[in-house]
Design a protein around this motif. Structure first.
Motif, PDB file in Angstrom:
ATOM      1  N   ALA A 180       0.815  -1.211   0.000  1.00 51.98           N
ATOM      2  CA  ALA A 180       0.000   0.000   0.000  1.00 51.98           C
ATOM      3  C   ALA A 180       0.851   1.264   0.000  1.00 51.98           C
ATOM      4  O   ALA A 180       0.435   2.308  -0.519  1.00 51.98           O
ATOM      5  N   LEU A 181       2.038   1.186   0.576  1.00 51.28           N
ATOM      6  CA  LEU A 181       2.887   2.375   0.709  1.00 51.28           C
ATOM      7  C   LEU A 181       3.787   2.618  -0.491  1.00 51.28           C
ATOM      8  O   LEU A 181       4.037   3.766  -0.859  1.00 51.28           O
ATOM      9  N   LEU A 182       4.293   1.528  -1.095  1.00 47.75           N
ATOM     10  CA  LEU A 182       5.320   1.668  -2.122  1.00 47.75           C
ATOM     11  C   LEU A 182       4.719   1.789  -3.513  1.00 47.75           C
ATOM     12  O   LEU A 182       3.644   1.237  -3.786  1.00 47.75           O
ATOM     13  N   PRO A 183       5.409   2.479  -4.419  1.00 48.43           N
ATOM     14  CA  PRO A 183       4.930   2.568  -5.800  1.00 48.43           C
ATOM     15  C   PRO A 183       5.209   1.274  -6.570  1.00 48.43           C
ATOM     16  O   PRO A 183       6.011   0.440  -6.137  1.00 48.43           O
ATOM     17  N   ASP A 184       4.552   1.125  -7.704  1.00 49.03           N
ATOM     18  CA  ASP A 184       4.767  -0.001  -8.626  1.00 49.03           C
ATOM     19  C   ASP A 184       4.356  -1.342  -8.039  1.00 49.03           C
ATOM     20  O   ASP A 184       4.729  -2.400  -8.565  1.00 49.03           O
ATOM     21  N   ILE A 185       3.626  -1.341  -6.939  1.00 49.52           N
ATOM     22  CA  ILE A 185       3.120  -2.579  -6.357  1.00 49.52           C
ATOM     23  C   ILE A 185       1.854  -2.227  -5.590  1.00 49.52           C
ATOM     24  O   ILE A 185       1.736  -1.127  -5.045  1.00 49.52           O
ATOM     25  N   THR A 186       0.886  -3.126  -5.560  1.00 51.25           N
ATOM     26  CA  THR A 186      -0.383  -2.870  -4.900  1.00 51.25           C
ATOM     27  C   THR A 186      -0.542  -3.776  -3.683  1.00 51.25           C
ATOM     28  O   THR A 186       0.325  -4.600  -3.382  1.00 51.25           O
ATOM     29  N   VAL A 187      -1.671  -3.622  -3.011  1.00 51.53           N
ATOM     30  CA  VAL A 187      -1.904  -4.365  -1.770  1.00 51.53           C
ATOM     31  C   VAL A 187      -1.985  -5.867  -2.040  1.00 51.53           C
ATOM     32  O   VAL A 187      -1.412  -6.675  -1.287  1.00 51.53           O
ATOM     33  N   ARG A 188      -2.685  -6.272  -3.099  1.00 51.59           N
ATOM     34  CA  ARG A 188      -2.889  -7.704  -3.338  1.00 51.59           C
ATOM     35  C   ARG A 188      -1.582  -8.461  -3.558  1.00 51.59           C
ATOM     36  O   ARG A 188      -1.336  -9.475  -2.891  1.00 51.59           O
ATOM     37  N   PRO A 189      -0.699  -8.023  -4.482  1.00 52.67           N
ATOM     38  CA  PRO A 189       0.590  -8.727  -4.605  1.00 52.67           C
ATOM     39  C   PRO A 189       1.407  -8.699  -3.319  1.00 52.67           C
ATOM     40  O   PRO A 189       2.053  -9.689  -2.962  1.00 52.67           O
ATOM     41  N   GLY A 190       1.366  -7.568  -2.599  1.00 51.09           N
ATOM     42  CA  GLY A 190       2.089  -7.490  -1.340  1.00 51.09           C
ATOM     43  C   GLY A 190       1.556  -8.469  -0.312  1.00 51.09           C
ATOM     44  O   GLY A 190       2.316  -9.114   0.411  1.00 51.09           O
ATOM     45  N   LEU A 191       0.222  -8.609  -0.273  1.00 53.68           N
ATOM     46  CA  LEU A 191      -0.398  -9.553   0.657  1.00 53.68           C
ATOM     47  C   LEU A 191       0.002 -10.989   0.345  1.00 53.68           C
ATOM     48  O   LEU A 191       0.386 -11.756   1.235  1.00 53.68           O
ATOM     49  N   LEU A 192      -0.082 -11.373  -0.934  1.00 60.51           N
ATOM     50  CA  LEU A 192       0.249 -12.744  -1.322  1.00 60.51           C
ATOM     51  C   LEU A 192       1.738 -13.038  -1.138  1.00 60.51           C
ATOM     52  O   LEU A 192       2.114 -14.128  -0.710  1.00 60.51           O
ATOM     53  N   LEU A 193       2.574 -12.058  -1.464  1.00 62.71           N
ATOM     54  CA  LEU A 193       4.013 -12.237  -1.250  1.00 62.71           C
ATOM     55  C   LEU A 193       4.323 -12.390   0.231  1.00 62.71           C
ATOM     56  O   LEU A 193       5.094 -13.270   0.636  1.00 62.71           O
ATOM     57  N   GLY A 194       3.711 -11.547   1.059  1.00 57.65           N
ATOM     58  CA  GLY A 194       3.919 -11.653   2.495  1.00 57.65           C
ATOM     59  C   GLY A 194       3.438 -12.977   3.058  1.00 57.65           C
ATOM     60  O   GLY A 194       4.091 -13.571   3.929  1.00 57.65           O
ATOM     61  N   LEU A 195       2.319 -13.475   2.530  1.00 55.51           N
ATOM     62  CA  LEU A 195       1.810 -14.774   2.984  1.00 55.51           C
ATOM     63  C   LEU A 195       2.784 -15.895   2.638  1.00 55.51           C
ATOM     64  O   LEU A 195       3.057 -16.776   3.463  1.00 55.51           O
ATOM     65  N   ALA A 196       3.322 -15.866   1.411  1.00 52.09           N
ATOM     66  CA  ALA A 196       4.293 -16.886   1.016  1.00 52.09           C
ATOM     67  C   ALA A 196       5.535 -16.844   1.894  1.00 52.09           C
ATOM     68  O   ALA A 196       6.059 -17.881   2.321  1.00 52.09           O
ATOM     69  N   VAL A 197       5.999 -15.638   2.190  1.00 51.06           N
ATOM     70  CA  VAL A 197       7.174 -15.495   3.059  1.00 51.06           C
ATOM     71  C   VAL A 197       6.862 -15.998   4.467  1.00 51.06           C
ATOM     72  O   VAL A 197       7.681 -16.677   5.100  1.00 51.06           O
ATOM     73  N   GLY A 198       5.673 -15.688   4.968  1.00 51.47           N
ATOM     74  CA  GLY A 198       5.293 -16.137   6.302  1.00 51.47           C
ATOM     75  C   GLY A 198       5.236 -17.647   6.424  1.00 51.47           C
ATOM     76  O   GLY A 198       5.695 -18.223   7.416  1.00 51.47           O
ATOM     77  N   VAL A 199       4.676 -18.297   5.407  1.00 52.14           N
ATOM     78  CA  VAL A 199       4.637 -19.758   5.401  1.00 52.14           C
ATOM     79  C   VAL A 199       6.051 -20.329   5.389  1.00 52.14           C
ATOM     80  O   VAL A 199       6.356 -21.302   6.092  1.00 52.14           O
ATOM     81  N   LEU A 200       6.936 -19.723   4.603  1.00 48.29           N
ATOM     82  CA  LEU A 200       8.324 -20.176   4.551  1.00 48.29           C
ATOM     83  C   LEU A 200       9.002 -20.032   5.910  1.00 48.29           C
ATOM     84  O   LEU A 200       9.680 -20.961   6.383  1.00 48.29           O
ATOM     85  N   VAL A 201       8.814 -18.896   6.562  1.00 48.14           N
ATOM     86  CA  VAL A 201       9.437 -18.662   7.871  1.00 48.14           C
ATOM     87  C   VAL A 201       8.940 -19.682   8.885  1.00 48.14           C
ATOM     88  O   VAL A 201       9.733 -20.261   9.656  1.00 48.14           O
ATOM     89  N   ALA A 202       7.632 -19.912   8.907  1.00 46.95           N
ATOM     90  CA  ALA A 202       7.070 -20.878   9.855  1.00 46.95           C
ATOM     91  C   ALA A 202       7.588 -22.289   9.583  1.00 46.95           C
ATOM     92  O   ALA A 202       7.878 -23.052  10.517  1.00 46.95           O
ATOM     93  N   THR A 203       7.739 -22.642   8.311  1.00 48.88           N
ATOM     94  CA  THR A 203       8.236 -23.972   7.956  1.00 48.88           C
ATOM     95  C   THR A 203       9.689 -24.158   8.374  1.00 48.88           C
ATOM     96  O   THR A 203      10.059 -25.189   8.955  1.00 48.88           O
ATOM     97  N   LEU A 204      10.522 -23.162   8.090  1.00 45.81           N
ATOM     98  CA  LEU A 204      11.932 -23.252   8.471  1.00 45.81           C
ATOM     99  C   LEU A 204      12.086 -23.297   9.994  1.00 45.81           C
ATOM    100  O   LEU A 204      12.968 -23.992  10.522  1.00 45.81           O
ATOM    101  N   HIS A 205      11.243 -22.579  10.696  1.00 45.44           N
ATOM    102  CA  HIS A 205      11.282 -22.612  12.153  1.00 45.44           C
ATOM    103  C   HIS A 205      10.983 -24.021  12.670  1.00 45.44           C
ATOM    104  O   HIS A 205      11.664 -24.529  13.563  1.00 45.44           O
TER     105      HIS A 205
END
Length: 244
Positions: A180-205
């Motif tokens: 939402a804050l940065l240019p050239d990217i919207t909330v939806r891609p940011g949300l999905l990217l963040g979700l993928a990263v979160g799943v990865l972090v939880a899995t590695l943990h």
């Protein structure tokens, strides 16, 4: 190194990558190469490989070499030469076994562990590829922001399944906020990217948190850099799918 300390260090590394991604260029390349180097120094001790010096050298060459190759690639797709780097690293892993003079005990474990570590180190080149892609700097920042938040949240003392859910949701929220804050990217891609990263972090943990080697310094350094390194290629792939 305690879990809380590892979480803070991983979050700090992710923040550093976010800054490097915002600056772009050679700064992001240097940051990615340093990540691969630190990971390589600690990986053999983290997983208990028998010939640690040789395995560290192979993993470092693969990781730093991949970062340099992506930096020097002049057109998309920037990761097209990575299979050659990885193939060379696999050959080096066999050469690493030939120079051993300890009877070559646990040979299969040594080769597979070295190759697995090389795969992780090579993933750091994804940060460079994302940063070089047109409009990719916001992806680097959003991915690193989600990683920083997820790394802090995963250290909370929650039930395993609840911790994984909370970590994924928090990283997704951080990604949406960055989108939402940065240019050239919207909330939806940011949300999905963040979700993928979160799943990865939880899995590695879940995979590495209980290893007894984390009580020592070098294995802990590998553990704190591992999520940041792996996230590089994840951000690149997800960004290519969502943003183009």
């Amino acid at each position: 190194m305690q879990l809380a300390t590892r979480a803070v260090v991983t979050a700090a590394l992710a923040a550093a990558v976010a800054v490097a991604g915002y600056v772009g260029g050679l700064t992001l390349t240097i940051a990615s190469a340093l990540l691969a180097l630190v990971f390589a120094l600690g990986w053999p001790a983290l997983v208990g490989l028998p010939f640690r010096v040789g395995s560290s050298v192979v993993v470092a060459i693969g990781g730093i070499g991949s970062v340099i190759v992506v930096h020097l690639t002049d057109a998309q797709p920037y990761l097209r030469f990575l299979p050659l780097v990885l193939a060379g690293a696999v050959l080096l892993s066999f050469l690493n076994e030939l120079v051993r003079r300890d009877g070559r005990e646990r040979l299969v474990e040594s080769v597979s562990g070295t190759v697995a570590g090389t795969l992780v180190a090579v993933a750091s080149a994804g940060w460079v590829a994302t940063g070089r892609t047109p409009g990719g700097e916001p992806l680097v920042v959003v991915g690193a922001l989600a990683l920083a938040v997820g790394s802090v949240v995963v250290a909370l003392h929650l039930a395993r399944w609840l911790g994984a859910v909370v970590t994924s949701v928090a990283a997704a929220a951080a990604g949406a906020f960055g989108g939402a804050l940065l240019p050239d990217i919207t909330v939806r891609p940011g949300l999905l990217l963040g979700l993928a990263v979160g799943v990865l972090v939880a899995t590695l943990h879940a995979l590495f948190d209980q290893l007894p080697s984390l009580e020592r310094r070098w294995p802990s350094l590998a553990a704190v850099t591992l999520p940041v390194t792996v996230t590089g290629t994840l951000v690149y792939v997800v960004g290519r799918v969502l943003v183009g």
